[in-house]
Design an enzyme around this catalytic site. Structure first.
Site, PDB file in Angstrom:
ATOM      1  N   SER A 278       0.822  -1.209   0.000  1.00 37.21           N
ATOM      2  CA  SER A 278       0.000   0.000   0.000  1.00 37.21           C
ATOM      3  C   SER A 278       0.862   1.268   0.000  1.00 37.21           C
ATOM      4  O   SER A 278       1.728   1.402  -0.849  1.00 37.21           O
ATOM      5  CB  SER A 278      -0.943  -0.069   1.200  1.00 37.21           C
ATOM      6  OG  SER A 278      -2.095   0.623   0.912  1.00 37.21           O
ATOM      7  N   LYS A 282       4.191   2.048  -2.422  1.00 37.87           N
ATOM      8  CA  LYS A 282       4.587   3.245  -3.182  1.00 37.87           C
ATOM      9  C   LYS A 282       6.030   3.583  -2.789  1.00 37.87           C
ATOM     10  O   LYS A 282       6.883   3.908  -3.616  1.00 37.87           O
ATOM     11  CB  LYS A 282       3.678   4.442  -2.827  1.00 37.87           C
ATOM     12  CG  LYS A 282       2.166   4.190  -2.936  1.00 37.87           C
ATOM     13  CD  LYS A 282       1.370   5.449  -2.516  1.00 37.87           C
ATOM     14  CE  LYS A 282      -0.032   5.216  -1.961  1.00 37.87           C
ATOM     15  NZ  LYS A 282      -1.015   4.578  -2.736  1.00 37.87           N
ATOM     16  N   TRP A 369     -10.002   0.414  -5.275  1.00 40.21           N
ATOM     17  CA  TRP A 369      -9.431   1.732  -4.932  1.00 40.21           C
ATOM     18  C   TRP A 369      -8.005   1.851  -5.484  1.00 40.21           C
ATOM     19  O   TRP A 369      -7.577   2.902  -5.927  1.00 40.21           O
ATOM     20  CB  TRP A 369      -9.466   1.869  -3.408  1.00 40.21           C
ATOM     21  CG  TRP A 369      -9.021   3.172  -2.829  1.00 40.21           C
ATOM     22  CD1 TRP A 369      -7.971   3.372  -1.984  1.00 40.21           C
ATOM     23  CD2 TRP A 369      -9.634   4.462  -2.987  1.00 40.21           C
ATOM     24  NE1 TRP A 369      -7.880   4.688  -1.624  1.00 40.21           N
ATOM     25  CE2 TRP A 369      -8.891   5.383  -2.224  1.00 40.21           C
ATOM     26  CE3 TRP A 369     -10.738   4.933  -3.717  1.00 40.21           C
ATOM     27  CZ2 TRP A 369      -9.202   6.740  -2.154  1.00 40.21           C
ATOM     28  CZ3 TRP A 369     -11.045   6.292  -3.646  1.00 40.21           C
ATOM     29  CH2 TRP A 369     -10.287   7.172  -2.877  1.00 40.21           C
ATOM     30  N   HIS A 419      -7.625  -5.743  -0.049  1.00 45.61           N
ATOM     31  CA  HIS A 419      -6.393  -4.979   0.119  1.00 45.61           C
ATOM     32  C   HIS A 419      -5.625  -5.515   1.337  1.00 45.61           C
ATOM     33  O   HIS A 419      -6.017  -5.282   2.475  1.00 45.61           O
ATOM     34  CB  HIS A 419      -6.816  -3.524   0.340  1.00 45.61           C
ATOM     35  CG  HIS A 419      -5.692  -2.551   0.408  1.00 45.61           C
ATOM     36  ND1 HIS A 419      -4.931  -2.228  -0.676  1.00 45.61           N
ATOM     37  CD2 HIS A 419      -5.213  -1.819   1.444  1.00 45.61           C
ATOM     38  CE1 HIS A 419      -4.028  -1.331  -0.323  1.00 45.61           C
ATOM     39  NE2 HIS A 419      -4.177  -1.065   0.963  1.00 45.61           N
TER      40      HIS A 419
HETATM   41  C1  GCU Z   1      -5.419   4.771   1.687  1.00 47.10           C
HETATM   42  C2  GCU Z   1      -4.843   5.529   0.513  1.00 47.10           C
HETATM   43  C3  GCU Z   1      -4.016   4.609  -0.382  1.00 47.10           C
HETATM   44  C4  GCU Z   1      -3.005   3.847   0.417  1.00 47.10           C
HETATM   45  C5  GCU Z   1      -3.662   3.157   1.575  1.00 47.10           C
HETATM   46  C6  GCU Z   1      -2.715   2.499   2.560  1.00 47.10           C
HETATM   47  O1  GCU Z   1      -6.381   3.872   1.253  1.00 47.10           O
HETATM   48  O2  GCU Z   1      -5.903   6.131  -0.162  1.00 47.10           O
HETATM   49  O3  GCU Z   1      -3.371   5.370  -1.376  1.00 47.10           O
HETATM   50  O4  GCU Z   1      -2.295   2.969  -0.395  1.00 47.10           O
HETATM   51  O5  GCU Z   1      -4.390   4.099   2.358  1.00 47.10           O
HETATM   52  O6  GCU Z   1      -1.546   2.807   2.580  1.00 47.10           O
HETATM   53  O7  GCU Z   1      -3.172   1.699   3.349  1.00 47.10           O
END
Ligand code: GCU
Length: 446
Positions: A278, A282, A369, A419
């Site tokens: 998540s 990134k 998402w 997720h």
């Molecule tokens: C949120 C956010 C995402 C991210 C995620 C996480 O959902 O919008 O961009 O990847 O948190 O890090 O859990």
């Protein structure tokens, strides 16, 4: 000379304000997320092999000399902000614990504090490592930041709890409630499913992790605390337009962890797989793109600002992510809120910056998402850069069905479910690492 008299009608002034405001990061309401495939508007992607001056990149040497630096510059300036290059003078390492009988004797657990300044008062990151005892040669390492604190990655009672320590720049008043908006810490072993420590060890790999908030607390004020102020003050709103955001700070921390691993003879720092889930996916991608010492890169459900294409405008968008997390990216990235077509890069080019090193991109079917299809298309579109090096890409034209991993040097799967990072995901990453980093499995263990 008299100053020219400027007279604007209200409507002209309003239009100018509309043009200027997004670039200043003014609070506009971003368009809601599209999650219906039939509503995806046509878009076009920049060709990673066409340089800014229009020349076509035809050799690995041209890629390295011309296009790779150009893309790194664009991601630094427009997306994540610039990572400071200055080396901190006081960095030192303190081994705070070592236990050769961890996990029932299967591993050596080590805890190392990486202090970023002289002494032991300043910002620091606490690295937790497990090194398999059955492997004779220094093993390859899975390195990733964790969400819940080091103690959350395994129920091993010997792991020190990651309490929150916020270090403010000297001489500045402490906020009244420094803990106010932090995520609650996870209980001991609370995220063990996401780490699969014993499985990783049994497959002959070391694992190393640190709590991401050691580096930059994950809140708007986080850029005023811990690591970022060692380089520049200004925080989330006062920094330069291309000043780094929290993802940049976290990625920097991964490189500092690798600096330490290079000094630790119990592991092989030339075979480090950097991974993350998540927002930390990134982070792993940005770390892997910048720092070529990472031998393999894994993105788990990294979504917007990670593996997913921005210009596809599906699921979370640039506008939505900047609004919810104004501290994650460069301020300059806000210029592309609801304006993704203007981006001079897209995320397939971030993936391409990892070439020719092995890259695994994974999605989850219910994680719309994060745009699983956009993550697949991005991994696929990095392929031509891998091909330039004679390496294979995802190797398929269409997105594969769930739970059917595909690919060569660039691999991809979409797992059934939500997720998360699961045992299934780890199984694929370990198989991939076996292929590319050649670990020595424990005899009797697959
Ligand atoms: C949120 C956010 C995402 C991210 C995620 C996480 O959902 O919008 O961009 O990847 O948190 O890090 O859990």
């Amino acid at each position: 000379m008299a100053r020219p008299h400027l007279h604007l009608s209200f409507s002209t002034a309003f239009c100018i304000a509309l043009l200027i405001l997004p670039s200043l990061g003014a609070a506009v309401t971003p368009a809601p997320a599209v999650t219906d495939e039939s509503k995806v508007a046509p878009y076009s992607l920049p060709d990673p092999l066409i340089a800014g001056d229009g020349t076509r990149i035809q050799t690995p040497a041209q890629w390295r000399a011309k296009r790779r630096p150009e893309l790194l510059e664009l991601f630094s300036k427009e997306v994540y902000g610039r990572t400071p290059t200055r080396k901190l003078k006081g960095v030192h390492y303190e081994v705070t614990s070592k236990d050769a009988s961890a996990l029932g004797g299967r591993a050596t657990r080590k805890e190392v504090t990486i202090w970023f300044t002289k002494g032991n008062q300043g910002p620091r990151m606490r690295l937790l490592m497990y090194v398999p005892n059955h492997v004779k040669q220094p093993p390859p390492v899975f390195l990733g930041l964790n969400f819940g604190g080091n103690h959350a990655v395994d129920s091993d009672p010997g792991i020190a709890m990651s309490e929150l320590l916020v270090v403010f720049p000297p001489g500045e008043p402490l906020p009244t409630s420094p803990r106010g908006t932090d995520r609650p810490l996870v209980e001991r072993g609370g995220q063990a499913d996401r780490w699969q420590v014993a499985k990783v060890i049994d497959r002959g790999y070391a694992t190393a992790t640190a709590w991401y908030q050691d580096l930059c607390p994950d809140r708007v004020g986080g850029l005023d605390e811990n690591v970022a102020p060692l380089f520049a003050k200004g925080g989330t709103e006062g920094r330069a337009d291309d000043g780094w955001g929290a993802i940049g700070v976290w990625a920097w921390g991964l490189s500092r962890a690798l600096d330490y691993l290079e000094t630790d003879s119990s592991v092989d720092a030339r075979r480090v797989a950097v991974h993350g889930h998540s927002r930390l996916g990134k982070t792993a991608l940005w770390a892997g793109a910048q720092d070529e010492r990472f031998a393999l890169v894994i993105s788990n459900d990294s979504g917007c600002g990670g593996a997913a294409l921005s210009k596809r405008v599906y699921g979370e968008t640039v506008g939505l992510i900047n609004k919810a997390f104004p501290h994650w990216f460069a301020k300059r990235f806000r210029f592309y809120d609801d304006n993704e077509a203007a981006l001079p890069v897209d995320q397939h080019e971030l993936l391409a910056l990892i070439a020719p090193r092995p890259l695994y991109v994974a999605s989850a079917s219910e994680d719309q998402w994060a745009d699983p299809k956009g993550e697949f298309l991005s991994a696929q579109a990095a392929g031509p850069v891998y091909a330039l090096f004679g390496k294979s890409g995802v190797g398929v034209k269409e997105m594969p069905p769930v739970d059917k991993p595909v690919g060569g040097t660039v691999a991809y799967h979409v797992r059934t479910g939500k997720h998360d990072i699961t045992a299934y995901d780890w199984e694929q990453y370990l198989n991939f690492a076996d292929k590319h980093l050649r670990a020595r499995p424990k005899s009797g263990n697959p």
